[in-house]
Design a protein around this motif. Sequence first.
Motif, short mmCIF file in Angstrom:
data_model
loop_
_atom_site.label_atom_id
_atom_site.label_comp_id
_atom_site.label_asym_id
_atom_site.label_seq_id
_atom_site.Cartn_x
_atom_site.Cartn_y
_atom_site.Cartn_z
N VAL A 164 0.86 -1.17 0.00
CA VAL A 164 0.00 0.00 0.00
C VAL A 164 0.90 1.23 0.00
CG1 VAL A 164 -0.17 0.06 2.53
CG2 VAL A 164 -1.96 1.13 1.15
N ALA A 165 0.45 2.29 -0.66
CA ALA A 165 1.20 3.54 -0.70
C ALA A 165 0.23 4.69 -0.80
CB ALA A 165 2.16 3.55 -1.89
N ILE A 166 0.67 5.87 -0.36
CA ILE A 166 -0.16 7.07 -0.41
C ILE A 166 0.55 8.10 -1.28
CG2 ILE A 166 -1.32 8.86 0.92
CD1 ILE A 166 -1.08 7.02 3.38
N ALA A 167 -0.16 8.59 -2.29
CA ALA A 167 0.41 9.59 -3.18
C ALA A 167 0.33 10.97 -2.54
CB ALA A 167 -0.34 9.57 -4.52
N SER A 168 1.01 11.94 -3.15
CA SER A 168 1.04 13.30 -2.61
C SER A 168 -0.33 13.96 -2.61
CB SER A 168 2.04 14.15 -3.39
OG SER A 168 1.67 14.20 -4.77
N LYS A 171 -4.31 10.22 -2.24
CA LYS A 171 -4.94 9.00 -2.74
C LYS A 171 -4.11 7.79 -2.36
CE LYS A 171 -7.17 7.33 -6.98
NZ LYS A 171 -7.43 7.66 -8.41
N ALA A 172 -4.76 6.77 -1.82
CA ALA A 172 -4.07 5.53 -1.44
C ALA A 172 -4.22 4.49 -2.54
CB ALA A 172 -4.64 4.99 -0.14
N TRP A 173 -3.17 3.67 -2.69
CA TRP A 173 -3.15 2.62 -3.70
C TRP A 173 -2.77 1.31 -3.01
CZ3 TRP A 173 -4.15 3.45 -8.96
CH2 TRP A 173 -4.26 4.80 -9.33
N ALA A 174 -3.39 0.22 -3.44
CA ALA A 174 -3.06 -1.11 -2.92
C ALA A 174 -2.89 -2.06 -4.09
CB ALA A 174 -4.16 -1.62 -1.99
N VAL A 175 -1.88 -2.91 -4.01
CA VAL A 175 -1.65 -3.90 -5.07
C VAL A 175 -1.48 -5.28 -4.47
CG1 VAL A 175 -0.52 -2.16 -6.50
CG2 VAL A 175 0.88 -3.68 -5.10
N GLY A 176 -1.77 -6.29 -5.26
CA GLY A 176 -1.64 -7.67 -4.82
C GLY A 176 -2.08 -8.60 -5.92
N ARG A 177 -3.00 -9.48 -5.58
CA ARG A 177 -3.53 -10.41 -6.57
C ARG A 177 -4.96 -10.74 -6.24
NH1 ARG A 177 -0.61 -11.92 -2.93
NH2 ARG A 177 -0.80 -13.75 -1.65
N ALA A 178 -5.74 -11.02 -7.25
CA ALA A 178 -7.10 -11.51 -7.08
C ALA A 178 -7.04 -13.03 -7.21
CB ALA A 178 -8.01 -10.91 -8.14
N VAL A 179 -7.53 -13.72 -6.18
CA VAL A 179 -7.38 -15.17 -6.11
C VAL A 179 -8.75 -15.83 -6.18
CG1 VAL A 179 -6.49 -17.11 -4.76
CG2 VAL A 179 -5.33 -14.88 -4.69
N PRO A 180 -9.06 -16.54 -7.27
CA PRO A 180 -10.36 -17.19 -7.38
C PRO A 180 -10.47 -18.45 -6.53
CG PRO A 180 -9.04 -17.66 -9.32
CD PRO A 180 -8.24 -16.69 -8.49
N ALA A 189 -3.63 -7.51 -9.31
CA ALA A 189 -4.77 -6.65 -9.02
C ALA A 189 -4.30 -5.34 -8.40
CB ALA A 189 -5.75 -7.35 -8.09
N VAL A 190 -5.00 -4.25 -8.73
CA VAL A 190 -4.71 -2.93 -8.17
C VAL A 190 -6.04 -2.27 -7.80
CG1 VAL A 190 -3.78 -0.63 -8.60
CG2 VAL A 190 -2.65 -2.62 -9.60
N GLN A 191 -6.06 -1.63 -6.63
CA GLN A 191 -7.22 -0.84 -6.24
C GLN A 191 -6.76 0.51 -5.72
OE1 GLN A 191 -10.46 -2.58 -4.13
NE2 GLN A 191 -10.38 -4.51 -5.27
N ALA A 192 -7.60 1.52 -5.88
CA ALA A 192 -7.29 2.87 -5.43
C ALA A 192 -8.42 3.40 -4.56
CB ALA A 192 -7.08 3.80 -6.63
N TRP A 193 -8.06 4.13 -3.50
CA TRP A 193 -9.03 4.75 -2.60
C TRP A 193 -9.39 6.13 -3.14
CZ3 TRP A 193 -12.18 3.55 1.24
CH2 TRP A 193 -12.68 4.56 2.06
N ASP A 194 -10.67 6.36 -3.41
CA ASP A 194 -11.07 7.62 -4.03
C ASP A 194 -11.58 8.64 -3.03
OD1 ASP A 194 -13.57 6.73 -3.30
OD2 ASP A 194 -14.37 6.57 -5.34
N GLY A 195 -11.40 8.37 -1.75
CA GLY A 195 -11.88 9.26 -0.71
C GLY A 195 -13.09 8.75 0.01
N SER A 196 -13.78 7.80 -0.63
CA SER A 196 -14.97 7.22 0.01
C SER A 196 -15.02 5.71 -0.12
CB SER A 196 -16.24 7.81 -0.61
OG SER A 196 -16.30 7.54 -2.00
N ALA A 197 -14.29 5.15 -1.09
CA ALA A 197 -14.32 3.70 -1.29
C ALA A 197 -13.11 3.25 -2.10
CB ALA A 197 -15.60 3.27 -2.00
N TRP A 198 -12.76 1.98 -1.99
CA TRP A 198 -11.74 1.39 -2.84
C TRP A 198 -12.37 1.06 -4.19
CZ3 TRP A 198 -6.70 1.32 -1.82
CH2 TRP A 198 -6.27 1.39 -0.49
#
Length: 387
Positions: A164-168, A171-180, A189-198
Amino acid sequence: MTNTNTSSRHRRVRRRPLLASLAAGAIATGSLVVANAWAGPASDTGEAPAAAARAGQWTTTPTPVEKGDLTAVAALDDKQAWAVGYRLKDSTNIKNEAVALRWDGTSWKQESTLPADSFPQALAVKSADDIWTVGASSAHWDGTAWTARAFDRDPGGRLTPDAVAIASDGKAWAVGRAVPQGIKNGVPAVQAWDGSAWRRQALPDVGKGELTSLAVVAPDDIWAAGSSFAGADTEQTALLLHFDGTSWTRMEAPGGKQGEHRWFAGITAVSADEVWAVGGSVTGSSERPFAARWDGRKWTAVSTPDVPDGRLRAAGRSGDNALWAVGGKGSVSVALRWDATQRRFEQAPDPSLVIRGLATVPGTADLWTVGIAKKGDLIPAAARFKG
């Protein structure tokens, strides 16, 4: 904060703690994923010897967790650092408590507990009241309390984040993998926090694989690193993705020779034209460090010492402009430092613990590492390097 902190028939660098493995069936530290088989590595525990408290050496620092695991660390300055991990409360029934520790310039103290079943794996600190941790789920600290935040649904399967990392821009970013179903079928997989939800992010189709680390240069200049899994007739390859503010693109990573498997486990950005990724490579039964550098135009592999089981899992540049990479496997712990004159990594003093995470201390030449001691039964360990 940039994750520096945080992938068989062979092995693969992962940063799953043992407690999470026991409690949630997560995968323990390893290195190579083969699309049709995986086996975890041998584990080792121990107590790191205390180093002399002087410049140029590592010093172990007591933590308020007697038994458990520390999985990630981040620092704002010399007097403010945080670590997350677990306290094992009942080894028979495999019960644990996720905790957040804070360094006040003198000692580690427990600041809080995290939401139940959060299993924190990575940590990003923007300020004392803006902290993210991700693992089995995500949670945000606002200076008073942790709030659990659910990840966006991914059609590829359950999201298992590793960094996980936070940009200037906040905005927060998280990376990993989607596992079925199983790790061998995971996809990056990558997800970003938009201020209210990932929100799930669209990625190029790179096949089965994972992202293990994340580095933010700017809101429109973000790197993610990991690996594309090996198949029955193909080697595991290092994977690099770049975000330009609009979309994610796969970038060409240095390839290995036939029969060589490569992966990245950590990445750190110094500037737009200086980004470093570290991990490991396996040829036959021989495993050694692997590292590469982005110069603004292309990625190039750089020289590393031949350290058996010297897989690298994190990297960072300290305040004295020294580039460090740390890792290891089992009883082997390793720290490398970049020699700009010789243009290669050289072995440096290492913290002598099973390393889970690394953090540089802004404004200083100091470093933090956390993990577990090499001796003993799940003894959390934190070590500081005074530069």
